[in-house]
Enzyme design. Structure first.
Site, PDB file in Angstrom:
ATOM      1  N   HIS A 132       0.904  -1.220  -0.146  1.00  0.00           N
ATOM      2  CA  HIS A 132       0.282  -0.284   0.156  1.00  0.00           C
ATOM      3  C   HIS A 132       0.984   1.454   0.100  1.00  0.00           C
ATOM      4  CE1 HIS A 132      -2.434   3.639   1.225  1.00  0.00           C
ATOM      5  NE2 HIS A 132      -3.810   2.702   0.493  1.00  0.00           N
TER       6      HIS A 132
ATOM      7  N   ASP B 123      -8.021   6.799  -9.998  1.00  0.00           N
ATOM      8  CA  ASP B 123      -7.866   6.765  -8.440  1.00  0.00           C
ATOM      9  C   ASP B 123      -9.409   6.980  -7.263  1.00  0.00           C
ATOM     10  OD1 ASP B 123      -6.742   7.027  -6.108  1.00  0.00           O
ATOM     11  OD2 ASP B 123      -5.740   8.815  -5.556  1.00  0.00           O
TER      12      ASP B 123
ATOM     13  N   HIS C  81       1.114   8.695  -7.869  1.00  0.00           N
ATOM     14  CA  HIS C  81       1.190  10.353  -7.176  1.00  0.00           C
ATOM     15  C   HIS C  81       3.197  10.600  -7.185  1.00  0.00           C
ATOM     16  CE1 HIS C  81      -2.523   9.458  -6.322  1.00  0.00           C
ATOM     17  NE2 HIS C  81      -2.726   8.757  -5.271  1.00  0.00           N
TER      18      HIS C  81
ATOM     19  N   HIS D  62       1.562   3.200  -3.142  1.00  0.00           N
ATOM     20  CA  HIS D  62       1.515   5.066  -3.294  1.00  0.00           C
ATOM     21  C   HIS D  62       2.850   5.461  -2.494  1.00  0.00           C
ATOM     22  CE1 HIS D  62      -2.849   3.713  -2.732  1.00  0.00           C
ATOM     23  NE2 HIS D  62      -2.872   4.451  -3.464  1.00  0.00           N
TER      24      HIS D  62
HETATM   25 ZN   LIG Z   1      -5.114   5.161  -4.902  1.00  0.00          ZN
END
Ligand SMILES: [Zn+2]
Length: 457
Positions: free
Chosen positions: A213, A323, A274, A237
């Site tokens: 994650h 997202d 990101h 992420h």
């Molecule tokens: Zn996400």
């Protein structure tokens, strides 16, 4: 053997540019045989006043978050301002309420909206695994399979990126709202990745990847074991929020990208989602990896702007994701990737390759929105010989496309086409969307509306 299908649009995106007078040849197995000269009456499926383009690939999705669209756009009573962390509480409210069938219904609506906008493959960063109290389902992969079922019903390709999640954060109290995400150790996470791989076998429409994650949600011991999972897409992420950076430095004495680099994880199958807050040496460290920018979500959450120009210059690949589904329009994500940079750099055409080609920037954005995502998810790029015949068409008679001609058509698509201009969408050569509509639209909308009403009433 079934016949080859031939699609004859007014303009076909072939060998990097829009060309007239060509038909796309699709084999019975859904791959592209090639493009050949075509004229009216030669048996090809005519797509008049259409531009036919490679299917868009959504590199990063949390499908169920579609449920909270429009519900989080205010400052809660008693708070001075709103940010990512207050938005997250709303997301947990939805995440905690969903039964397996609800996960299917919510995912189907998100996927339906995707395919209506020309998206032919999605990377689903899937972190809902267990019952609300944290106990596993009888089939540990129950919820992942509901997501796969939704993608199959809508008819788009999916890479199910099975999330690993261990904790609320470094020296952070357990959050009961995260129980559905958390595996007790690395082993059950790895077992799920393996069992999902066995479940999908060699289905050409499905890939299984792993999604640790974030550095916040995983201790170093888990990260260090990721290579045990073998060669598969790895999505994470990375550097979305300043608070995440501060916590990583406090725990490891390293910033997130530095830590991942130390662990040897930034290879060509790695996608950093990101990657907003990077220092120059971290940009360089990502040169073999892909960065998935999610501009509409990054804007909605107040995250910041991805330095796509610096990343491309360093050699990194880029792709795009919707997202949180504040909006689902990958053409818009592509134009925001460029537009946000204009606001920051105070100039125009920031991502233009600099060759003086009027379509150069538009073609680059299209590649990011299609091939970039395909690479990140482990699919072959579409609309190339032997690649998948995944495509969408844009109506050249749509009001938002009026007046475009010649060199300006691709620019008009990438910078001006509204979502309603997308009219046909095909996966493996089969039309899922015809004249702007998908057969499941009504069924999906009514089930999703009932679900939203139940959860938030
Ligand atoms: Zn996400």
């Amino acid at each position: 053997m079934a016949e080859t299908l031939r699609y004859h649009p007014e303009l076909l995106f072939w060998e990097g540019r829009l060309q007239a007078g060509l038909a796309l040849e699709v084999r019975a197995d859904g791959t592209v045989a090639g493009a050949s000269p075509s004229q009216e009456g030669d048996g090809a499926i005519a797509l008049p006043h259409r531009a036919l383009l490679p299917g868009l690939v959504n590199g990063h999705s949390h499908a169920f978050q579609r449920l909270i669209r429009g519900r989080t756009e205010y400052v809660a009573k008693g708070q001075a301002s709103d940010d990512f962390w207050s938005w997250r509480e709303w997301m947990y409210r939805a995440a905690g309420a969903l039964q397996p069938e609800d996960v299917f219904v919510a995912s189907r609506q998100a996927f339906l909206e995707m395919v209506l906008g020309g998206i032919t493959a999605v990377g689903e960063f899937h972190y809902l695994h267990h019952n609300p109290d944290g106990t596993p389902y009888v089939d540990r992969d129950e919820l992942a399979k509901q997501v796969l079922r939704a993608a199959k019903e809508v008819g788009l390709r999916i890479a199910l990126l099975r999330v690993g999640y261990a904790r609320a954060g470094f020296q952070v109290e357990e959050n009961p709202r995260q129980r559905r995400f958390i595996d007790a150790s690395f082993e059950p996470f790895a077992r799920s990745v393996e069992s999902l791989r066995a479940h999908v076998g060699d289905d050409p429409f499905v890939r299984i990847g792993a999604a640790p994650h974030s550095v916040r949600a995983l201790p170093k011991a888990w990260l260090a074991r990721l290579p045990e999972l073998g060669e598969l897409p790895l999505h994470m992420h990375v550097a979305e929020q300043p608070a995440e950076l501060a916590a990583c430095v406090a725990e490891h004495g390293r910033r997130p990208v530095e830590l991942l680099s130390d662990l040897g994880l930034l290879h060509e199958r790695f996608t950093a989602v990101h990657a907003v807050h990077l220092s120059p040496h971290e940009v360089a460290a990502l040169r073999h990896a892909t960065v998935c920018a999610c501009p509409s979500t990054e804007r909605n959450l107040g995250d910041g702007v991805v330095a796509a120009d610096a990343l491309l210059a360093a050699g990194a690949r880029l792709c795009l994701g919707t997202d949180s589904h504040a909006g689902i329009d990958l053409l818009d994500e592509a134009r925001q990737l460029e537009s946000h940079l204009r606001l920051v750099r105070l100039r125009r055409a920031v991502l233009d390759p600099g060759e003086g080609d009027p379509s150069g920037l538009a073609a680059r954005l299209l590649r990011i929105a299609s091939d970039g995502g395909a690479h990140a998810l482990g699919f072959a790029p579409s609309l190339q010989p032997n690649g998948p015949a995944d495509f969408f068409t844009v109506d050249l008679h749509h009001p938002s496309m009026a007046g475009a001609s010649g060199d300006s058509v691709l620019g008009a698509v990438m910078f001006g086409a509204e979502k309603g201009a997308v009219r046909e969408v095909a996966v493996a050569g089969q039309l899922r969307v015809r004249d702007g509509h998908h057969p499941l639209e009504e069924t999906s909308r009514s089930a999703f509306t009932a679900l939203a009403r139940r959860i938030f009433s």
